[in-house]
Design a protein around this motif. Structure first.
Motif, PDB file in Angstrom:
ATOM      1  N   ASN A  62     -29.506  -3.777  18.936  1.00  0.00           N
ATOM      2  CA  ASN A  62     -28.842  -2.940  19.924  1.00  0.00           C
ATOM      3  C   ASN A  62     -28.419  -3.759  21.132  1.00  0.00           C
ATOM      4  O   ASN A  62     -27.330  -3.605  21.639  1.00  0.00           O
ATOM      5  N   GLN A  89     -25.466  -6.061  20.059  1.00  0.00           N
ATOM      6  CA  GLN A  89     -24.201  -5.359  19.891  1.00  0.00           C
ATOM      7  C   GLN A  89     -23.603  -5.014  21.251  1.00  0.00           C
ATOM      8  O   GLN A  89     -22.399  -4.984  21.405  1.00  0.00           O
ATOM      9  N   ALA A  90     -24.464  -4.772  22.236  1.00  0.00           N
ATOM     10  CA  ALA A  90     -23.972  -4.406  23.559  1.00  0.00           C
ATOM     11  C   ALA A  90     -23.407  -5.609  24.309  1.00  0.00           C
ATOM     12  O   ALA A  90     -22.732  -5.441  25.301  1.00  0.00           O
ATOM     13  N   ARG A 103     -17.604  -8.186  17.857  1.00  0.00           N
ATOM     14  CA  ARG A 103     -17.425  -6.764  17.541  1.00  0.00           C
ATOM     15  C   ARG A 103     -17.299  -6.600  16.034  1.00  0.00           C
ATOM     16  O   ARG A 103     -16.842  -7.496  15.343  1.00  0.00           O
ATOM     17  N   TYR A 149     -28.378   5.086  12.535  1.00  0.00           N
ATOM     18  CA  TYR A 149     -27.016   5.620  12.438  1.00  0.00           C
ATOM     19  C   TYR A 149     -27.052   7.142  12.490  1.00  0.00           C
ATOM     20  O   TYR A 149     -28.086   7.769  12.282  1.00  0.00           O
ATOM     21  N   HIS A 203     -22.859   4.008  14.313  1.00  0.00           N
ATOM     22  CA  HIS A 203     -23.966   3.279  14.946  1.00  0.00           C
ATOM     23  C   HIS A 203     -23.377   2.401  16.040  1.00  0.00           C
ATOM     24  O   HIS A 203     -22.509   1.576  15.773  1.00  0.00           O
ATOM     25  N   ASN A 204     -23.818   2.599  17.272  1.00  0.00           N
ATOM     26  CA  ASN A 204     -23.332   1.832  18.428  1.00  0.00           C
ATOM     27  C   ASN A 204     -21.810   1.824  18.534  1.00  0.00           C
ATOM     28  O   ASN A 204     -21.200   0.797  18.839  1.00  0.00           O
TER      29      ASN A 204
END
Length: 119
Positions: free
Chosen positions: A21, A24-25, A67, A81, A94-95
């Motif tokens: 998480n 991904q951010a 990304r 998810y 998801h995200n």
């Protein structure tokens, strides 16, 4: 002392890519070692490494978090998810990344889609 040790452990986990998480951010973050269990996926002719919802590209000195590439096919969905229904179709999110279930090489897989183009 214990707080300092915890902070160092947390920083180490984030820098090694163990927190999908957080990774991904923060696209463009470089990690030196890929997480155990990653798989190679392709979007077109471009090669990526994938693990737990995070995509990586090789760069000098390691791998950069990028990304999710539209068109990539992943074998499993990331933990956490959610199911989304759009115009009668099922997607998984998801995200902020949307996946469409497909059959790929005789197995269930998940295609990264851009919902604006896929509708």
């Amino acid at each position: 002392m214990l707080k300092s040790l915890f902070a160092l452990l947390l920083i180490g986990m984030l820098s090694s890519g163990l927190s999908p998480n957080a990774a991904q951010a923060h696209p463009k973050r470089v990690v030196k070692v890929l997480p155990r269990g990653h798989v190679v996926v392709h979007a077109g002719k471009v090669r990526y490494h994938y693990h737990a919802g995070v995509f990586y590209r090789p760069v000098r000195g390691g791998f950069v978090v990028v990304r999710a590439p539209v068109g990539a096919i992943v074998p499993v969905l990331p933990v956490g998810y959610r199911v989304v229904h759009v115009h009668g179709r099922v997607y998984y999110c998801h995200n902020g990344v949307y996946y469409r279930p497909i059959w790929h090489r005789g197995r269930r897989a998940y295609l990264v889609v851009d919902l604006h183009l896929d509708l």
